[in-house]
Scaffold this active site. Structure first.
Site, short mmCIF file in Angstrom:
data_model
loop_
_atom_site.label_atom_id
_atom_site.label_comp_id
_atom_site.label_asym_id
_atom_site.label_seq_id
_atom_site.Cartn_x
_atom_site.Cartn_y
_atom_site.Cartn_z
N LYS A 34 0.82 -1.32 0.19
CA LYS A 34 0.07 -0.09 0.04
C LYS A 34 0.96 1.21 0.11
O LYS A 34 2.19 1.16 0.43
CB LYS A 34 -0.77 0.00 1.33
CG LYS A 34 -0.17 -0.21 2.53
CD LYS A 34 -0.99 -0.11 3.77
CE LYS A 34 -0.31 -0.02 4.88
NZ LYS A 34 -1.47 -0.13 6.12
N TYR A 240 17.99 29.88 6.33
CA TYR A 240 16.93 30.55 6.68
C TYR A 240 17.13 30.97 8.27
O TYR A 240 17.70 30.06 8.89
CB TYR A 240 15.63 29.79 6.82
CG TYR A 240 15.05 30.33 5.18
CD1 TYR A 240 14.68 31.17 4.74
CD2 TYR A 240 14.77 29.05 4.50
CE1 TYR A 240 14.33 31.57 3.60
CE2 TYR A 240 14.26 29.37 3.23
CZ TYR A 240 13.83 30.37 2.76
OH TYR A 240 13.22 30.70 1.61
#
Length: 344
Positions: A34, A240
């Site tokens: 899955k 950042y």
């Protein structure tokens, strides 16, 4: 090429499946594919596992089932979410090698009209999907191939819920003496023969994760290209928030990989204690914050690195998950769609 690459070792996946099959004893060992094979690519993994002898495959939805394409010979696919009215035509078109795992009386009534075999899920204590024990009569008239249940606490072997669920499952099985039975996932296999029944359904263990990860082979490598090399002076900020200040002159490589590719921001930061690239066996840390599309790597001690070179980015699933405060499942299924995937 400016995209990161995800290199999947299908041989390692097969080796992990064989180890789980051996641990399953007399039970048949299937494979959960899955979420596109836990993010690694269900179709190539199915081909490799089928060549190794795997015959039972599990997916979440009919869309995932259809995406498997033509099946290898003698492979059977069970759909964990069951069936809904809009999916009936798709199920019919896919053919008898695909079957729902029926979870509700309404799903059972819908599928009964086909006269075809199906699997079913009985809830034994996880209270997620599955028929209540009082509703098992809803399966009357349906040729039942396999009865499933799912353990809530298999990764905690001493948890009393495990034995309680096993006992409830055995009680439910008494209603279906000719059906095959499946209870154990990867961790459940490790609980021993009393939990194996006729079929096991490993998932995360195939991909090198879970509570027994130390005994499994790693199955993937991340490689990202160097987009730019830069000489950063002492005292300059990187990334950042100016969260990293160069303590000395540094040579850095900016590479094409970021959190949009499933590389968590938590793997790097002020102390850059885990995130790193591997160059000739040596760790080279990630500097500053992880950006959406970019990492900055300290390559001061790797003078041969050039722009355009591929760098291997460490991504040991269990270790990275612990460092990021996530589960192995999240790390794998969070891998983004931007990778160029290759298989070996």
């Amino acid at each position: 090429m400016s995209q990161p690459r995800l290199i999947v070792d299908t041989g390692a996946v097969v080796a992990n499946w064989r180890a789980l099959a051996t641990a399953s004893g007399a039970a048949t060992c299937g494979a959960a594919l899955k979420a596109d094979g836990y993010g690694l690519g269900a179709r190539p993994l199915l081909a490799a596992l089928a060549d190794a002898g795997c015959r039972d495959v599990f997916v979440a939805s009919w869309a995932e089932a259809a995406a498997l394409g033509p099946l290898p010979a003698n492979v059977r696919v069970a759909v964990l979410h069951g069936i809904t009215p809009p999916e009936m035509d798709q199920a019919a078109a896919l053919g008898p090698a695909f079957a729902p795992i029926l979870n509700t009386p309404a799903q059972a009534a819908l599928w009964r009209q086909t006269g075809c075999p199906a699997d079913a899920m009985v809830d034994t204590g996880i209270n997620r999907l599955g028929l209540a024990a009082a509703d098992l009569a809803a399966l009357d008239g349906i040729p039942l191939h396999t009865l499933h249940s799912h353990l809530a606490c298999a990764d905690e072997p001493a948890h009393p819920q495990n034995a309680a669920q096993r006992d409830r499952f055995q009680q439910a099985l008494a209603h279906f003496p000719s059906a095959r039975a499946a209870l154990a996932n990867s961790a459940g296999i490790g609980l021993g023969p009393a939990f194996h029944f006729g079929l096991t359904r490993p998932g995360i263990g195939l991909y090198g994760g879970g509570p027994s990860a130390a005994g499994f082979h790693p199955v993937l490598h991340l490689v990202a290209p160097v987009l730019q090399l830069r000489d950063v002076p002492a005292g300059a900020a990187i990334g950042y928030g100016a969260s990293f200040i160069a303590p000395r002159p540094l040579r850095t490589a900016t590479v094409a990989l970021g959190y949009a590719d499933g590389y968590p921001r938590a793997l790097a930061g002020q102390d850059h204690s885990w995130g790193h690239a591997l160059i000739e066996g040596r760790r080279h840390p990630v500097l500053g914050r992880v950006s959406m599309d970019l990492l900055v790597i300290d390559v001061t001690h790797a003078p041969a690195v050039a722009e355009g070179d591929p760098l291997e980015i460490a991504f040991d699933i269990p270790a990275a998950a612990r460092a990021a405060g996530r589960t192995d499942y999240e790390m794998l299924t969070g891998l983004g769609a931007r990778y160029t995937r290759s298989y070996r």
